[in-house]
Design a protein around this motif. Structure first.
Motif, PDB file in Angstrom:
ATOM      1  N   THR A  34     101.802  37.837  81.207  1.00 33.44           N
ATOM      2  CA  THR A  34     101.530  39.147  80.628  1.00 33.44           C
ATOM      3  C   THR A  34     102.750  39.773  79.965  1.00 33.44           C
ATOM      4  O   THR A  34     102.613  40.823  79.323  1.00 33.44           O
ATOM      5  CB  THR A  34     101.031  40.119  81.718  1.00 33.44           C
ATOM      6  OG1 THR A  34     102.048  40.268  82.720  1.00 33.44           O
ATOM      7  CG2 THR A  34      99.736  39.614  82.353  1.00 33.44           C
ATOM      8  N   ALA A  35     103.923  39.156  80.069  1.00 30.87           N
ATOM      9  CA  ALA A  35     105.163  39.799  79.631  1.00 30.87           C
ATOM     10  C   ALA A  35     105.140  40.163  78.143  1.00 30.87           C
ATOM     11  O   ALA A  35     105.288  41.333  77.772  1.00 30.87           O
ATOM     12  CB  ALA A  35     106.352  38.905  79.942  1.00 30.87           C
ATOM     13  N   ALA A  36     104.977  39.159  77.273  1.00 28.42           N
ATOM     14  CA  ALA A  36     105.006  39.423  75.837  1.00 28.42           C
ATOM     15  C   ALA A  36     103.847  40.314  75.423  1.00 28.42           C
ATOM     16  O   ALA A  36     103.999  41.238  74.616  1.00 28.42           O
ATOM     17  CB  ALA A  36     104.981  38.109  75.061  1.00 28.42           C
ATOM     18  N   SER A  38     102.221  42.519  77.224  1.00 26.58           N
ATOM     19  CA  SER A  38     102.430  43.879  77.703  1.00 26.58           C
ATOM     20  C   SER A  38     103.383  44.641  76.792  1.00 26.58           C
ATOM     21  O   SER A  38     103.120  45.788  76.405  1.00 26.58           O
ATOM     22  CB  SER A  38     102.983  43.856  79.127  1.00 26.58           C
ATOM     23  OG  SER A  38     103.202  45.163  79.604  1.00 26.58           O
ATOM     24  N   ALA A  39     104.491  44.000  76.423  1.00 23.58           N
ATOM     25  CA  ALA A  39     105.475  44.659  75.570  1.00 23.58           C
ATOM     26  C   ALA A  39     104.873  45.022  74.213  1.00 23.58           C
ATOM     27  O   ALA A  39     105.071  46.137  73.705  1.00 23.58           O
ATOM     28  CB  ALA A  39     106.692  43.751  75.389  1.00 23.58           C
ATOM     29  N   GLU A  40     104.128  44.096  73.613  1.00 22.29           N
ATOM     30  CA  GLU A  40     103.555  44.334  72.289  1.00 22.29           C
ATOM     31  C   GLU A  40     102.436  45.377  72.350  1.00 22.29           C
ATOM     32  O   GLU A  40     102.310  46.219  71.447  1.00 22.29           O
ATOM     33  CB  GLU A  40     103.021  43.029  71.712  1.00 22.29           C
ATOM     34  CG  GLU A  40     104.091  41.992  71.431  1.00 22.29           C
ATOM     35  CD  GLU A  40     105.043  42.413  70.326  1.00 22.29           C
ATOM     36  OE1 GLU A  40     104.677  43.293  69.523  1.00 22.29           O
ATOM     37  OE2 GLU A  40     106.160  41.869  70.261  1.00 22.29           O
ATOM     38  N   HIS A  42     102.111  47.867  74.495  1.00 20.93           N
ATOM     39  CA  HIS A  42     102.696  49.194  74.697  1.00 20.93           C
ATOM     40  C   HIS A  42     103.384  49.699  73.436  1.00 20.93           C
ATOM     41  O   HIS A  42     103.333  50.904  73.136  1.00 20.93           O
ATOM     42  CB  HIS A  42     103.666  49.175  75.882  1.00 20.93           C
ATOM     43  CG  HIS A  42     102.985  49.278  77.210  1.00 20.93           C
ATOM     44  ND1 HIS A  42     102.542  48.181  77.906  1.00 20.93           N
ATOM     45  CD2 HIS A  42     102.653  50.362  77.969  1.00 20.93           C
ATOM     46  CE1 HIS A  42     101.981  48.565  79.041  1.00 20.93           C
ATOM     47  NE2 HIS A  42     102.030  49.877  79.101  1.00 20.93           N
ATOM     48  N   ALA A  43     104.027  48.806  72.687  1.00 19.19           N
ATOM     49  CA  ALA A  43     104.672  49.223  71.444  1.00 19.19           C
ATOM     50  C   ALA A  43     103.630  49.723  70.442  1.00 19.19           C
ATOM     51  O   ALA A  43     103.823  50.765  69.789  1.00 19.19           O
ATOM     52  CB  ALA A  43     105.468  48.059  70.854  1.00 19.19           C
ATOM     53  N   GLN A  46     102.222  53.137  71.590  1.00 18.73           N
ATOM     54  CA  GLN A  46     103.119  54.264  71.331  1.00 18.73           C
ATOM     55  C   GLN A  46     103.096  54.668  69.861  1.00 18.73           C
ATOM     56  O   GLN A  46     103.141  55.864  69.533  1.00 18.73           O
ATOM     57  CB  GLN A  46     104.539  53.921  71.783  1.00 18.73           C
ATOM     58  CG  GLN A  46     104.694  53.784  73.289  1.00 18.73           C
ATOM     59  CD  GLN A  46     104.133  54.978  74.048  1.00 18.73           C
ATOM     60  OE1 GLN A  46     104.405  56.137  73.720  1.00 18.73           O
ATOM     61  NE2 GLN A  46     103.317  54.709  75.070  1.00 18.73           N
TER      62      GLN A  46
END
Length: 238
Positions: A34-36, A38-40, A42-43, A46
């Motif tokens: 889920t790392a990549a 999740s980051a994308e 959330h970006a 926002q």
């Protein structure tokens, strides 16, 4: 445990007969990392909250002129991460023999059964999974809990139901599933034409490599994307 995946499940429509909702859909998003994602996610969230609304969420029903760019980018994000997989099962309820309540002893029991079979198909390669599903209220008269029933699968490590606003992954499943079912509704003539939603649906179809979303198809090259149309004919389906 090595090989464990997260399985995020969402649904759209109802299993009961309703002329306004002739289709019921289940969608499953699978990922082991889920790392990549999740980051994308959330970006993108926002940026959407800065340009559209401070409490913006990814929801198919909220696709509009101001937000169409967000959903096109959300579709592109899915295809930018090869470790993802998505399955959609769409149930056509217009047939005279569609009666899941009879086949499974109740509509709640039918939804659990369909969800279990979708999960089983997602773990057919021998992987283990943790299920996180959109919250659906259990009928008081039923003694069967979704989480407990799902955990009966030998390779489901655990299960949890959450409101969709608590996880962006279920929201992503909501959008992908919503676009598939919307295409079915438009082609069946039961949904009003919405140029913005149709444009986003076409964008998804192009990325999948099909001319229409509402037909059985499987995109096996990463990321996986599959659609199954279910038209029960009296037996316990699918």
């Amino acid at each position: 445990m090595e090989g464990a995946h997260f399985l995020f499940i969402d649904e759209t429509g109802v299993l009961s007969r309703d002329r306004r909702q002739p289709f019921f859909g289940l969608g499953l998003l699978r990922t082991a990392d889920t790392a990549a994602l999740s980051a994308e996610l959330h970006a993108l969230l926002q940026r959407a909250r800065g340009r559209i609304h401070p409490r913006f969420e990814f929801k198919f029903t909220r696709i509009g002129r101001r937000s169409a760019w967000v959903y096109r980018e959300l579709v592109d994000l899915f295809f930018a991460l090869p470790g993802l997989g998505f399955k959609a099962w769409v149930f056509d309820k217009r047939g005279p023999d569609f009666d899941p309540g009879r086949n499974y002893g109740g509509l709640w029991e039918a939804q659990i059964a369909y969800s279990r079979r979708l999960i089983e198909s997602a773990l057919a390669d021998g992987a283990y999974g943790v299920v996180i599903a959109d919250h659906v209220t259990k009928p008081r008269e039923s003694q069967r809990y979704f989480e407990r029933e799902v955990r009966r699968h030998p390779r489901v490590l655990n299960a949890l139901m959450l409101d969709s606003n608590a996880t962006l992954y279920v929201q992503l499943a909501d959008v992908l599933l919503g676009l598939v079912v919307y295409d079915c509704k438009v082609r069946a003539g039961v949904a009003a034409s919405n140029p913005v939603k149709q444009e986003v649906a076409r964008h998804l179809a192009e990325r999948v490599g099909v001319t229409e979303l509402c037909r059985p198809h499987t995109r096996r090259e990463p990321p996986y994307f599959g659609v199954r149309l279910v038209a029960p004919s009296g037996g316990a389906e699918p």
